[in-house]
Design an enzyme around this catalytic site. Structure first.
Site, mmCIF file in Angstrom:
data_model
loop_
_atom_site.group_PDB
_atom_site.id
_atom_site.type_symbol
_atom_site.label_atom_id
_atom_site.label_comp_id
_atom_site.label_asym_id
_atom_site.label_seq_id
_atom_site.Cartn_x
_atom_site.Cartn_y
_atom_site.Cartn_z
ATOM 1 N N ASP A 132 6.322 13.749 24.973
ATOM 2 C CA ASP A 132 7.181 14.443 25.936
ATOM 3 C C ASP A 132 7.641 15.759 25.322
ATOM 4 O OD1 ASP A 132 9.057 13.721 24.041
ATOM 5 O OD2 ASP A 132 10.126 12.307 25.333
ATOM 6 N N LYS A 141 1.654 10.866 30.470
ATOM 7 C CA LYS A 141 2.660 10.340 29.541
ATOM 8 C C LYS A 141 3.134 8.953 29.964
ATOM 9 C CE LYS A 141 6.946 10.249 29.325
ATOM 10 N NZ LYS A 141 8.409 10.453 29.422
#
Length: 217
Positions: free
Chosen positions: A139, A121
């Site tokens: 997320d 991420k």
């Protein structure tokens, strides 16, 4: 509503609400964004933005940061949580950038993911926001909204990322992931909406009567 109709509505509504998408983490280059995103793990962006000015006073580039004792870094970033691990990662990745990349953040997803404390991420955010490469950082918040909006049935962020990339145009990814984050914070938070409250949830699923539970791995 068919899935494509939901996708089209979501794109249109988010563009109306958030035509501008400033990166919520204060930064001034790829290195400062990389460190800020690393710090944001299990910490709010607001708190990171409160802390980073003092960190940049210690060092604002990998050459200087690599020389700062881990204890000094940890003392500054302690309010972010996970400070022992994060402080070591910041110092070590700075050393690696100096020794292997001439002090520059690599413009390469695989290389970024090898840096200490940098997961997929974080690497995706840097690739998207610093270098402009299409990426869709997912997320837990985007994962939750994507399930509420019927865009994925994935049990984890990895599957959700694949599903979102499949349904949304590639040229929209970098802006869209921020638009979804902004919408989630304002209208579709974990506590503020259960899949039956906010405008997008109720438009996509007008007949939904029960809260939408988020699947987790």
């Amino acid at each position: 509503m068919l899935k494509q109709e939901r996708v089209d509505f979501i794109l249109q509504r988010l563009e109306e609400l958030y035509p501008e998408t400033p990166v919520p983490l204060d930064h001034f280059d790829a290195y400062s964004l990389l460190v800020a995103v690393l710090l944001s793990a299990q910490c709010t962006d607001e708190r990171v933005n409160q802390i980073t000015p003092a960190l940049w006073e210690l060092a604002d580039n990998p050459y200087d940061m690599a020389k700062v004792p881990v204890e000094k870094i940890q003392a500054v970033i302690r309010p972010c949580g996970l400070s022992p691990q994060k402080s070591k990662a910041i110092q070590k990745l700075s050393e690696i950038l100096v020794n292997e990349y001439h002090g520059q953040v690599p413009e390469n997803m695989a290389a970024l993911e090898t840096l200490p404390g940098v997961g997929h991420k974080t690497a995706s955010v840097v690739m998207a926001q610093s270098f402009g490469h299409p990426a869709f950082p997912v997320d837990t918040h985007i994962h939750r909204l994507a399930q509420r909006w019927g865009l994925t049935s994935g049990k984890n962020v990895t599957q959700t990322e694949k599903d979102l990339k499949r349904v949304f145009p590639r040229e929209k990814w970098n802006k869209l992931h921020l638009q979804i984050i902004f919408y989630g914070r304002e209208f579709c938070s974990a506590r503020g909406c259960d899949g039956t409250v906010c405008e997008i949830c109720t438009t996509c699923y007008p007949s939904r009567k029960h809260p939408k539970k988020t699947k987790k791995a």
